[in-house]
Design a protein around this motif. Structure first.
Motif, PDB file in Angstrom:
ATOM      1  N   LEU A 205      19.022 -12.253 -25.500  1.00 40.57           N
ATOM      2  CA  LEU A 205      20.141 -11.799 -26.141  1.00 40.57           C
ATOM      3  C   LEU A 205      19.365 -11.525 -27.590  1.00 40.57           C
ATOM      4  CD1 LEU A 205      23.027 -11.210 -27.670  1.00 40.57           C
ATOM      5  CD2 LEU A 205      23.098 -13.732 -27.891  1.00 40.57           C
ATOM      6  N   GLY A 206      19.520 -10.297 -28.061  1.00 46.17           N
ATOM      7  CA  GLY A 206      18.533 -10.022 -29.215  1.00 46.17           C
ATOM      8  C   GLY A 206      17.107  -9.807 -28.849  1.00 46.17           C
ATOM      9  N   LYS A 207      16.359 -10.162 -30.098  1.00 47.73           N
ATOM     10  CA  LYS A 207      14.931 -10.437 -29.894  1.00 47.73           C
ATOM     11  C   LYS A 207      14.830 -11.849 -30.513  1.00 47.73           C
ATOM     12  CE  LYS A 207      13.752  -5.886 -31.540  1.00 47.73           C
ATOM     13  NZ  LYS A 207      13.405  -4.896 -32.236  1.00 47.73           N
ATOM     14  N   ARG A 208      13.470 -12.387 -30.226  1.00 47.78           N
ATOM     15  CA  ARG A 208      13.216 -13.624 -30.955  1.00 47.78           C
ATOM     16  C   ARG A 208      13.640 -13.580 -32.186  1.00 47.78           C
ATOM     17  NH1 ARG A 208       7.028 -14.247 -28.518  1.00 47.78           N
ATOM     18  NH2 ARG A 208       6.865 -13.958 -30.694  1.00 47.78           N
ATOM     19  N   VAL A 209      13.553 -14.781 -32.935  1.00 48.31           N
ATOM     20  CA  VAL A 209      13.601 -14.962 -34.346  1.00 48.31           C
ATOM     21  C   VAL A 209      12.717 -14.342 -35.290  1.00 48.31           C
ATOM     22  CG1 VAL A 209      15.476 -17.046 -34.297  1.00 48.31           C
ATOM     23  CG2 VAL A 209      12.817 -17.362 -34.471  1.00 48.31           C
ATOM     24  N   ASP A 210      11.386 -14.116 -34.742  1.00 48.14           N
ATOM     25  CA  ASP A 210      10.490 -13.515 -35.474  1.00 48.14           C
ATOM     26  C   ASP A 210      10.503 -11.938 -35.407  1.00 48.14           C
ATOM     27  OD1 ASP A 210       9.503 -13.248 -32.967  1.00 48.14           O
ATOM     28  OD2 ASP A 210       7.622 -14.332 -33.327  1.00 48.14           O
ATOM     29  N   GLU A 211      11.644 -11.516 -34.642  1.00 50.90           N
ATOM     30  CA  GLU A 211      11.661  -9.987 -34.391  1.00 50.90           C
ATOM     31  C   GLU A 211      10.858  -9.524 -33.353  1.00 50.90           C
ATOM     32  OE1 GLU A 211      14.527  -8.231 -35.265  1.00 50.90           O
ATOM     33  OE2 GLU A 211      15.426 -10.251 -36.128  1.00 50.90           O
ATOM     34  N   LYS A 212      10.138 -10.138 -32.635  1.00 48.80           N
ATOM     35  CA  LYS A 212       9.264  -9.813 -31.791  1.00 48.80           C
ATOM     36  C   LYS A 212      10.057  -9.783 -30.437  1.00 48.80           C
ATOM     37  CE  LYS A 212       4.946 -10.747 -33.411  1.00 48.80           C
ATOM     38  NZ  LYS A 212       4.015 -11.939 -33.410  1.00 48.80           N
ATOM     39  N   PRO A 213       9.801  -8.675 -29.433  1.00 40.22           N
ATOM     40  CA  PRO A 213      10.722  -8.812 -28.250  1.00 40.22           C
ATOM     41  C   PRO A 213      10.319 -10.256 -27.335  1.00 40.22           C
ATOM     42  CG  PRO A 213       8.931  -7.144 -28.051  1.00 40.22           C
ATOM     43  CD  PRO A 213       8.962  -7.705 -29.357  1.00 40.22           C
ATOM     44  N   TRP A 214      11.152 -10.658 -26.618  1.00 39.39           N
ATOM     45  CA  TRP A 214      11.010 -11.647 -25.631  1.00 39.39           C
ATOM     46  C   TRP A 214       9.672 -10.961 -24.618  1.00 39.39           C
ATOM     47  CZ3 TRP A 214      13.202 -15.946 -26.879  1.00 39.39           C
ATOM     48  CH2 TRP A 214      14.713 -15.794 -27.623  1.00 39.39           C
ATOM     49  N   ARG A 215       8.729 -11.953 -24.110  1.00 30.81           N
ATOM     50  CA  ARG A 215       8.104 -11.567 -23.261  1.00 30.81           C
ATOM     51  C   ARG A 215       8.277 -12.635 -22.050  1.00 30.81           C
ATOM     52  NH1 ARG A 215       1.937 -10.322 -24.966  1.00 30.81           N
ATOM     53  NH2 ARG A 215       3.214  -8.518 -25.400  1.00 30.81           N
ATOM     54  N   VAL A 216       8.451 -11.916 -20.907  1.00 34.79           N
ATOM     55  CA  VAL A 216       8.817 -12.540 -19.508  1.00 34.79           C
ATOM     56  C   VAL A 216       7.660 -12.042 -18.662  1.00 34.79           C
ATOM     57  CG1 VAL A 216      10.673 -12.510 -17.815  1.00 34.79           C
ATOM     58  CG2 VAL A 216      11.355 -12.041 -20.118  1.00 34.79           C
ATOM     59  N   ALA A 217       7.348 -13.182 -18.090  1.00 32.90           N
ATOM     60  CA  ALA A 217       6.432 -13.225 -17.107  1.00 32.90           C
ATOM     61  C   ALA A 217       7.066 -12.997 -15.653  1.00 32.90           C
ATOM     62  CB  ALA A 217       5.450 -14.457 -17.036  1.00 32.90           C
ATOM     63  N   ILE A 218       6.331 -12.141 -14.618  1.00 33.62           N
ATOM     64  CA  ILE A 218       7.081 -11.670 -13.266  1.00 33.62           C
ATOM     65  C   ILE A 218       5.871 -12.386 -12.453  1.00 33.62           C
ATOM     66  CG2 ILE A 218       7.398  -9.984 -11.744  1.00 33.62           C
ATOM     67  CD1 ILE A 218       7.959  -8.421 -14.354  1.00 33.62           C
ATOM     68  N   VAL A 219       6.409 -13.210 -11.409  1.00 30.39           N
ATOM     69  CA  VAL A 219       5.675 -14.228 -10.279  1.00 30.39           C
ATOM     70  C   VAL A 219       4.861 -13.287  -9.410  1.00 30.39           C
ATOM     71  CG1 VAL A 219       6.199 -15.387  -8.753  1.00 30.39           C
ATOM     72  CG2 VAL A 219       7.039 -16.081 -10.625  1.00 30.39           C
ATOM     73  N   PRO A 221       4.175 -12.687  -5.939  1.00 32.94           N
ATOM     74  CA  PRO A 221       4.762 -13.010  -4.864  1.00 32.94           C
ATOM     75  C   PRO A 221       3.700 -13.717  -3.612  1.00 32.94           C
ATOM     76  CG  PRO A 221       4.924 -10.783  -4.844  1.00 32.94           C
ATOM     77  CD  PRO A 221       4.433 -11.180  -6.129  1.00 32.94           C
ATOM     78  N   ASP A 222       2.496 -13.377  -3.800  1.00 35.49           N
ATOM     79  CA  ASP A 222       1.322 -13.943  -3.175  1.00 35.49           C
ATOM     80  C   ASP A 222       0.786 -15.276  -3.512  1.00 35.49           C
ATOM     81  OD1 ASP A 222       1.264 -12.049  -1.223  1.00 35.49           O
ATOM     82  OD2 ASP A 222       0.119 -10.708  -2.691  1.00 35.49           O
ATOM     83  N   ASP A 223       1.043 -15.724  -4.905  1.00 38.94           N
ATOM     84  CA  ASP A 223       0.656 -16.783  -5.328  1.00 38.94           C
ATOM     85  C   ASP A 223       1.715 -17.213  -6.508  1.00 38.94           C
ATOM     86  OD1 ASP A 223      -0.281 -19.038  -6.500  1.00 38.94           O
ATOM     87  OD2 ASP A 223      -2.318 -18.043  -7.173  1.00 38.94           O
ATOM     88  N   THR A 224       2.561 -17.872  -6.266  1.00 38.91           N
ATOM     89  CA  THR A 224       3.918 -18.151  -6.885  1.00 38.91           C
ATOM     90  C   THR A 224       3.747 -18.891  -8.245  1.00 38.91           C
ATOM     91  OG1 THR A 224       4.796 -19.884  -5.694  1.00 38.91           O
ATOM     92  CG2 THR A 224       5.449 -17.591  -5.282  1.00 38.91           C
ATOM     93  N   LYS A 225       2.201 -19.531  -8.666  1.00 38.08           N
ATOM     94  CA  LYS A 225       1.930 -20.275  -9.477  1.00 38.08           C
ATOM     95  C   LYS A 225       1.147 -19.165 -10.720  1.00 38.08           C
ATOM     96  CE  LYS A 225       0.994 -24.818  -7.423  1.00 38.08           C
ATOM     97  NZ  LYS A 225       0.930 -24.098  -5.843  1.00 38.08           N
ATOM     98  N   THR A 226       1.231 -17.996 -10.305  1.00 38.83           N
ATOM     99  CA  THR A 226       0.554 -16.997 -11.196  1.00 38.83           C
ATOM    100  C   THR A 226       1.469 -15.964 -11.338  1.00 38.83           C
ATOM    101  OG1 THR A 226      -0.618 -16.019  -9.411  1.00 38.83           O
ATOM    102  CG2 THR A 226      -1.612 -17.686 -10.468  1.00 38.83           C
ATOM    103  N   TYR A 227       1.023 -14.930 -12.101  1.00 40.96           N
ATOM    104  CA  TYR A 227       1.851 -13.698 -12.675  1.00 40.96           C
ATOM    105  C   TYR A 227       1.404 -12.556 -12.188  1.00 40.96           C
ATOM    106  CZ  TYR A 227       4.252 -17.906 -14.445  1.00 40.96           C
ATOM    107  OH  TYR A 227       4.615 -19.127 -14.521  1.00 40.96           O
ATOM    108  N   ILE A 228       2.037 -11.489 -11.857  1.00 44.17           N
ATOM    109  CA  ILE A 228       1.636 -10.203 -11.674  1.00 44.17           C
ATOM    110  C   ILE A 228       1.415  -9.220 -13.079  1.00 44.17           C
ATOM    111  CG2 ILE A 228       2.318  -9.621  -9.413  1.00 44.17           C
ATOM    112  CD1 ILE A 228       4.403  -7.799 -10.694  1.00 44.17           C
ATOM    113  N   GLY A 229       2.292 -10.127 -14.075  1.00 46.38           N
ATOM    114  CA  GLY A 229       2.227  -9.248 -15.482  1.00 46.38           C
ATOM    115  C   GLY A 229       3.496  -9.686 -16.259  1.00 46.38           C
ATOM    116  N   THR A 230       3.480  -9.194 -17.425  1.00 46.40           N
ATOM    117  CA  THR A 230       4.542  -9.512 -18.302  1.00 46.40           C
ATOM    118  C   THR A 230       5.329  -8.108 -18.706  1.00 46.40           C
ATOM    119  OG1 THR A 230       3.178  -9.359 -20.301  1.00 46.40           O
ATOM    120  CG2 THR A 230       3.469 -11.446 -19.248  1.00 46.40           C
ATOM    121  N   VAL A 231       6.729  -8.431 -19.162  1.00 46.48           N
ATOM    122  CA  VAL A 231       7.145  -7.364 -19.447  1.00 46.48           C
ATOM    123  C   VAL A 231       7.963  -7.775 -20.895  1.00 46.48           C
ATOM    124  CG1 VAL A 231       9.433  -7.925 -18.080  1.00 46.48           C
ATOM    125  CG2 VAL A 231       9.119  -5.332 -19.053  1.00 46.48           C
TER     126      VAL A 231
END
Ligand code: AMP
Ligand code: MG
Length: 346
Positions: A205-219, A221-231
């Motif tokens: 909902l909205g942005k973070r309080v510092d007006e930056k977008p939220w950064r969401v990591a995407i798992v 699938p070959d190694d669910t402890k790491t991430y393919i990237g962020t969006v």
């Protein structure tokens, strides 16, 4: 017999991280408050720049929706519908069934609200997972047809009665719908910044309080402890379907929970995960499942024709670990690790 069972609540850390960011970047009204709870068979994490009472209300809303939509709770409207009682459905249940039928139709049944007899035969909603007989699967496939659900609503009095054998499964859409309702509630309470994770489905909902977008990591699938990237997103949802999220192993073969309604078997579409990014959790949750079933070629065609109408973009990981990103989200996506990436243009 070698048997293994796995559930992965990916992205859980994201909400926690974002909560800390809200705490340290505080400004405006309210304060950062957070609650972790277990509902809908999954861990949920709600971080709000608001009040404890916002969390109380959100938690109650989630419990109420679970009581309506659960396939296993004997009191739920869906349970009673699936047991062929004639049920006067609530507005929420009617709304989600209608939306699920629409999305079943527009995806040509890749996602099908009436998949429950098959999901149940595989044991994915209970404790006992198993590979059903082929004969049994073929027999049950006769009941999988969302049109039978569409025809079951009596528009005049709002009663709902399914034909014998037909059963509803909202598992591919209920968390997305619930997240939308929680965000609506928070907004109506005056909250301007929030991030919630419903078993890894992220709603912002909205942005973070510092007006930056939220950064969401995407798992990864070959190694669910790491991430393919962020969006990077604001006022959007990030929802993933993947075989790695719920599966069991029998005699060396992995069977996962995303069923191809045309075969009755776990979808074998050449994909490992599909993440949908868009404005509606309901739409993205249903489409992430549908895209997984469709595979890359069909989903690319579907997205080119309908992506704008449904306001969605997608990040896909295929069997070879290649990451595909639709053009609308490519500038907000940052690749991690050594995956190769391709952009899907219209
Ligand atoms: P998701 O994790 O959102 O992809 O949803 C997967 C869940 O939706 C499964 O656990 C099943 O309950 C249900 N499901 C599986 N395959 C389908 C399908 N093809 N259409 C509709 N629901 C499905
Ligand atoms: Mg889904």
């Amino acid at each position: 017999m070698d048997r293994r069972w796995g559930i992965c609540n990916q992205l859980y850390f994201v909400a926690v991280l974002s909560f800390m960011l809200m705490t340290f970047c505080g400004c405006g009204t309210g304060k950062a408050v957070n609650r972790v709870l277990f509902n809908m068979d999954t861990v949920m994490d709600i971080s709000v720049y608001g009040k404890e009472t916002d969390l109380d209300e959100a938690e109650k809303m989630i419990s109420d929706l679970d009581l309506r939509l659960s396939v296993t709770n004997r009191q739920s409207e869906i349970y009673r519908i699936n047991h062929h009682e004639e049920v006067l459905v609530s507005d929420e249940t009617k709304e989600i069934i209608e939306k699920a039928c629409e999305l079943s139709r527009v995806t040509n049944g890749a996602m099908d609200i009436s998949i429950y007899p098959i999901v149940n035969a595989w044991g994915f909603t209970g404790d006992e997972k198993r590979v059903p007989d082929e004969e049994k699967i073929n027999e049950l496939l006769a009941y999988v047809n969302y049109e039978k659900v569409e025809d079951s609503m009596d528009d005049l009095n709002g009663n709902f009665l399914l034909p014998d054998g037909v059963e509803i499964d909202l598992g591919c859409i209920a968390k997305g719908y619930t997240g939308d309702k929680v965000i609506e509630l928070l907004k109506s309470n005056g909250v301007e910044h929030a991030i919630i994770s419903l078993g890894g489905n992220i709603h912002t909902l909205g942005k973070r309080v510092d007006e930056k977008p939220w950064r969401v990591a995407i798992v990864d699938p070959d190694d669910t402890k790491t991430y393919i990237g962020t969006v990077d997103v604001s006022d959007k949802v990030v929802i993933t379907s993947g075989a790695y999220q719920r599966f069991f192993e029998e005699d060396g073969v992995i069977y996962h929970h995303i069923i191809d309604p045309s075969t009755g078997y776990p979808a074998n579409s050449g994909l490992k995960s599909v993440t949908l990014i868009g404005e509606s959790g309901t739409v993205c949750d249903a489409l992430s499942t549908a895209f997984y079933v469709m595979g890359l070629d069909k989903l690319t065609e579907w997205w080119s024709e309908n992506g704008d109408a449904y306001c969605v973009d997608a990040i896909i990981v295929d069997d070879r670990g290649t990451v595909y990103v639709t053009e609308g989200i490519k500038d907000d996506f940052t690749l991690m690790g050594d995956h190769s990436i391709e952009v899907i243009n219209k």
